[in-house]
Design a protein around this motif. Structure first.
Motif, PDB file in Angstrom:
ATOM      1  N   SER A 238      -1.942   7.027   5.802  1.00 18.87           N
ATOM      2  CA  SER A 238      -1.868   8.135   4.848  1.00 18.87           C
ATOM      3  C   SER A 238      -1.194   9.357   5.458  1.00 18.87           C
ATOM      4  N   GLU A 239      -1.017   9.359   6.782  1.00 16.70           N
ATOM      5  CA  GLU A 239      -0.345  10.484   7.446  1.00 16.70           C
ATOM      6  C   GLU A 239       1.170  10.380   7.349  1.00 16.70           C
ATOM      7  N   MET A 240       1.673   9.286   6.787  1.00 12.13           N
ATOM      8  CA  MET A 240       3.116   9.145   6.566  1.00 12.13           C
ATOM      9  C   MET A 240       3.456   9.924   5.295  1.00 12.13           C
ATOM     10  N   LEU A 241       3.586  11.229   5.447  1.00 13.88           N
ATOM     11  CA  LEU A 241       3.600  12.150   4.313  1.00 13.88           C
ATOM     12  C   LEU A 241       4.822  12.005   3.409  1.00 13.88           C
ATOM     13  N   ALA A 242       5.907  11.418   3.909  1.00 11.78           N
ATOM     14  CA  ALA A 242       7.122  11.308   3.093  1.00 11.78           C
ATOM     15  C   ALA A 242       7.197   9.973   2.342  1.00 11.78           C
ATOM     16  N   MET A 243       6.255   9.072   2.576  1.00 14.81           N
ATOM     17  CA  MET A 243       6.351   7.719   2.034  1.00 14.81           C
ATOM     18  C   MET A 243       6.304   7.725   0.508  1.00 14.81           C
ATOM     19  N   GLU A 244       7.338   7.113  -0.092  1.00 18.39           N
ATOM     20  CA  GLU A 244       7.444   7.015  -1.544  1.00 18.39           C
ATOM     21  C   GLU A 244       7.264   5.584  -2.048  1.00 18.39           C
ATOM     22  N   GLN A 245       7.651   4.601  -1.235  1.00 19.92           N
ATOM     23  CA  GLN A 245       7.550   3.205  -1.645  1.00 19.92           C
ATOM     24  C   GLN A 245       6.848   2.405  -0.550  1.00 19.92           C
ATOM     25  N   LEU A 246       5.804   1.656  -0.949  1.00 19.51           N
ATOM     26  CA  LEU A 246       5.057   0.837  -0.003  1.00 19.51           C
ATOM     27  C   LEU A 246       4.899  -0.564  -0.582  1.00 19.51           C
ATOM     28  N   TYR A 247       5.376  -1.558   0.161  1.00 21.58           N
ATOM     29  CA  TYR A 247       5.311  -2.952  -0.263  1.00 21.58           C
ATOM     30  C   TYR A 247       4.304  -3.698   0.615  1.00 21.58           C
ATOM     31  N   LEU A 248       3.270  -4.252  -0.028  1.00 21.53           N
ATOM     32  CA  LEU A 248       2.234  -4.996   0.692  1.00 21.53           C
ATOM     33  C   LEU A 248       1.991  -6.360   0.045  1.00 21.53           C
ATOM     34  N   ARG A 249       2.970  -6.870  -0.657  1.00 21.92           N
ATOM     35  CA  ARG A 249       2.825  -8.149  -1.365  1.00 21.92           C
ATOM     36  C   ARG A 249       2.552  -9.299  -0.384  1.00 21.92           C
ATOM     37  N   HIS A 250       1.916 -10.349  -0.910  1.00 21.27           N
ATOM     38  CA  HIS A 250       1.720 -11.595  -0.153  1.00 21.27           C
ATOM     39  C   HIS A 250       1.080 -11.346   1.215  1.00 21.27           C
ATOM     40  N   ASN A 251      -0.097 -10.725   1.194  1.00 16.42           N
ATOM     41  CA  ASN A 251      -0.907 -10.580   2.392  1.00 16.42           C
ATOM     42  C   ASN A 251      -2.311 -11.090   2.083  1.00 16.42           C
ATOM     43  N   LYS A 252      -3.306 -10.623   2.809  1.00 15.13           N
ATOM     44  CA  LYS A 252      -4.682 -11.094   2.604  1.00 15.13           C
ATOM     45  C   LYS A 252      -5.621  -9.924   2.342  1.00 15.13           C
ATOM     46  N   LEU A 253      -5.122  -8.905   1.652  1.00 17.49           N
ATOM     47  CA  LEU A 253      -5.911  -7.706   1.384  1.00 17.49           C
ATOM     48  C   LEU A 253      -6.990  -8.004   0.341  1.00 17.49           C
ATOM     49  N   GLN A 254      -8.197  -7.499   0.567  1.00 18.29           N
ATOM     50  CA  GLN A 254      -9.289  -7.673  -0.377  1.00 18.29           C
ATOM     51  C   GLN A 254      -9.601  -6.394  -1.135  1.00 18.29           C
ATOM     52  N   LEU A 255      -9.044  -5.280  -0.663  1.00 16.68           N
ATOM     53  CA  LEU A 255      -9.235  -3.999  -1.327  1.00 16.68           C
ATOM     54  C   LEU A 255      -7.903  -3.272  -1.448  1.00 16.68           C
ATOM     55  N   LEU A 256      -7.782  -2.488  -2.494  1.00 13.42           N
ATOM     56  CA  LEU A 256      -6.636  -1.596  -2.610  1.00 13.42           C
ATOM     57  C   LEU A 256      -6.725  -0.592  -1.469  1.00 13.42           C
ATOM     58  N   PRO A 257      -5.646  -0.379  -0.702  1.00 11.72           N
ATOM     59  CA  PRO A 257      -5.736   0.545   0.436  1.00 11.72           C
ATOM     60  C   PRO A 257      -6.002   1.977  -0.011  1.00 11.72           C
ATOM     61  N   LYS A 258      -6.784   2.692   0.785  1.00  8.75           N
ATOM     62  CA  LYS A 258      -7.062   4.103   0.524  1.00  8.75           C
ATOM     63  C   LYS A 258      -5.964   4.929   1.176  1.00  8.75           C
ATOM     64  N   LEU A 259      -5.012   5.371   0.362  1.00 11.68           N
ATOM     65  CA  LEU A 259      -3.824   6.031   0.907  1.00 11.68           C
ATOM     66  C   LEU A 259      -3.536   7.328   0.156  1.00 11.68           C
ATOM     67  N   PRO A 260      -4.131   8.443   0.589  1.00 13.38           N
ATOM     68  CA  PRO A 260      -3.794   9.723  -0.041  1.00 13.38           C
ATOM     69  C   PRO A 260      -2.457  10.274   0.458  1.00 13.38           C
ATOM     70  N   ALA A 261      -1.403   9.436   0.367  1.00 12.88           N
ATOM     71  CA  ALA A 261      -0.061   9.892   0.741  1.00 12.88           C
ATOM     72  C   ALA A 261       0.513  10.662  -0.453  1.00 12.88           C
ATOM     73  N   PRO A 262       0.772  11.943  -0.304  1.00 12.30           N
ATOM     74  CA  PRO A 262       1.081  12.804  -1.464  1.00 12.30           C
ATOM     75  C   PRO A 262       2.352  12.442  -2.210  1.00 12.30           C
ATOM     76  N   MET A 263       3.308  11.740  -1.562  1.00 10.74           N
ATOM     77  CA  MET A 263       4.582  11.434  -2.211  1.00 10.74           C
ATOM     78  C   MET A 263       4.657   9.993  -2.705  1.00 10.74           C
ATOM     79  N   LEU A 264       3.600   9.199  -2.498  1.00  8.15           N
ATOM     80  CA  LEU A 264       3.642   7.774  -2.825  1.00  8.15           C
ATOM     81  C   LEU A 264       3.787   7.565  -4.325  1.00  8.15           C
ATOM     82  N   LYS A 265       4.901   6.942  -4.718  1.00  4.25           N
ATOM     83  CA  LYS A 265       5.198   6.712  -6.134  1.00  4.25           C
ATOM     84  C   LYS A 265       5.118   5.237  -6.511  1.00  4.25           C
ATOM     85  N   ASP A 266       5.541   4.352  -5.632  1.00  4.04           N
ATOM     86  CA  ASP A 266       5.576   2.917  -5.943  1.00  4.04           C
ATOM     87  C   ASP A 266       4.712   2.163  -4.931  1.00  4.04           C
ATOM     88  N   LEU A 267       3.699   1.444  -5.424  1.00  5.05           N
ATOM     89  CA  LEU A 267       2.810   0.672  -4.563  1.00  5.05           C
ATOM     90  C   LEU A 267       2.761  -0.770  -5.061  1.00  5.05           C
TER      91      LEU A 267
END
Length: 529
Positions: A238-267
């Protein structure tokens, strides 16, 4: 009669078969390259780089040895150093150390060859800005490549890399790094030193976790970690303050990540193992526009989905959702809602085929049809249509999740007793009737997120706001602010400040478009001295 055979007859073609033909480049190409500084040898079936290419700027051209007069276009002594060499889509298996004879190279394209190693001489190309090595058979990256201080783009996708040198962090001007489709199991800690990086592609590797050093990449706008073995995402991301697009497809996540990244538009978190959406994670997505959750195991949508008031596209394809909350229709900017492959009940299938607008219209109708005196079950929170006097406060959310949601009501003030909520971190008050910043909020110093969009707020006290030292997100969009006090720029904890849709004249739209940092800097510059 047939010609008599001689036992000692020689093969007249043997000499030609044994002789190896030297690979050459058409002279016209070399002549043109001396003028333009560009040489394109892509797709020529080369198994090695011809020696005269390496010596292009060393050897004297043929014209110089001819006793002829030269026109303006044939002045060989005015030749330009080679700056761009394209060798892609050949059959190169190695690169000679003679590459050092081209020190002026800015672009070197070697993608789509059969290289299994690289010469250390690459480190002498100190002018190099772009190095394309994708689609080869590289198992390692020579340390010398990490000395290329001017390198901006490094493409290494589709190789056989299992590790990276710790010296990678020396590439101080690198803005784009593509490591996708390799065999990486971990990343060097020095990766965090690439402070100019804007695009980082790590998809299709064997990463089981992401290192905390990624948090230092303050300028990365796009991070792709799809198709790995990730089971969780570190909070430090969440400290990656400029991040706008984050791709996490095809992994083994069981929860939506808690990411208060202020610029995140596409997850993008499709094709994981997510079973439920929690309020704490949803509340963080203050700027989200696209949320892809397809091919998970989600069974229900919480009422708090309405927190995502900037959401325009929601993909829930192929989950286990049976019931849609009517409050979904209250998302003000939702344009695309994808629900195919869910065992939905109570909604006619033909309605799903009519598109998002018809479905949302139907859900809004269900809100209007709810009986006003319908009693709430013990396990239900308030709905978006519950009056403030009837609303049930969810103590679990306040004590455990540190979040309080009261959007889409008719509130104009908050009780002073709320100052006792000393652990409250996030409060959502969008779509109410507040005419000023709620007085009690100035006293809750634990607050990190305050969402007051779409009210009638006409002022805020920056001096008191500065005491909220943990406040990182403040949404005052679509209110009645005629003036933004310059002292608001001194609230240094703010990472996301939303002021759109207010009638003030300054800051101008051009400054607003540059983001929170630019707005804060502008406000500080306007403080009287």
């Amino acid at each position: 009669m047939s010609r008599p055979k001689r036992a000692d007859m020689l093969d007249t073609l043997a000499g030609f078969r044994a002789e190896k033909t030297e690979v050459t480049v058409p002279y016209g190409l070399l002549k043109a390259a001396r003028k333009t500084g560009h040489l394109n040898l892509s797709g020529r079936g080369l198994t090695e780089v011809p020696p005269n290419v390496y010596r292009l700027n060393k050897d004297t051209p043929e014209e110089a040895q001819q006793n002829v007069s030269f026109g303006e276009s044939d002045r060989w002594w005015e030749q330009t150093d080679l700056t761009k060499l394209l060798l892609s889509s050949n059959q190169l298996t190695h690169l000679s150390d003679d590459i050092r004879l081209l020190p002026g190279l800015i672009v070197l394209d070697l993608h789509d060859n059969q290289l299994s190693s690289l010469p250390s001489a690459l480190g002498e190309l100190q002018e190099l800005q772009q190095l394309r090595l994708s689609h080869n058979q590289l198992r390692s990256l020579p340390v010398e490549v990490c000395t290329l201080k001017n390198l901006c783009s490094l493409k290494l996708q589709q190789n056989l890399l299992e590790s990276l040198p710790e010296e990678l962090g020396q590439l101080e001007n690198l803005s784009e790094l593509d490591l996708s489709n390799n065999h990486l199991k971990d990343l060097p800690s020095s990766l965090g030193q690439l402070t100019c990086l804007q695009k980082l592609n790590l998809c299709h590797n064997k990463l089981s976790c992401l290192p905390d050093c990624l948090a230092q990449l303050k300028n990365v706008k796009l991070l792709d970690c799809s198709n790995n073995h990730l089971t969780e995402i570190p909070a430090s991301l969440s400290e990656m303050l400029a991040m706008e697009q984050l791709y996490l497809r095809h992994n083994k996540l069981q929860l939506l990540p808690k990411l208060p990244a202020p610029m995140l538009k596409d997850l993008y978190v499709g094709n994981n193992q997510i079973e439920q959406l929690q309020m704490e994670q949803l509340a963080c997505l203050t700027s989200i526009s696209l949320l892809e959750l397809r091919d998970n195991k989600i069974k229900t949508l919480p009422e708090q989905i309405t927190l995502l008031n900037t959401l325009t596209r929601l993909d829930l394809t192929n989950n286990d959702i049976t019931i849609l909350p009517a409050s979904l229709s209250l998302l003000p900017n939702l344009k695309v809602l994808l629900l195919e492959g869910n065992p939905l009940r109570g909604i006619r299938r033909d309605l799903l085929t009519k598109g998002t607008s018809e479905l949302l219209k139907y859900l809004r109708g269900r809100i209007k049809d709810l009986p006003a005196d319908k009693p709430e079950r013990a396990n239900e929170g308030h709905t978006a249509m519950t009056l403030p006097s009837q609303a049930r406060v969810n103590l679990h959310d306040i004590k455990t999740l540190k979040i309080l949601v009261y959007r889409n009501n008719q509130l104009s003030d908050l009780p002073p007793e709320m100052s006792n909520l000393t652990k409250l971190r996030s409060i959502t008050l969008n779509y109410n009737r507040f005419k000023s910043f709620p007085e009690v909020l100035y006293q809750i110093v634990s607050l990190e997120v305050v969402l007051l969009g779409n009210n009638q707020v006409n002022g805020v006290d920056p001096c008191r706001l500065m005491k909220l030292v943990h406040l990182s997100t403040l949404d005052l969009s679509n209110n009645d602010l005629l003036k933004i006090p310059p002292e608001l720029g001194l609230c240094t904890s703010l990472r996301c400040l939303s002021l759109e849709g207010n009638p003030f004249r300054t800051p101008r739209t051009a400054i607003m478009a540059k983001g929170t940092d630019a707005v804060m800097e502008y406000l500080r510059s306007r403080i009287p001295t």
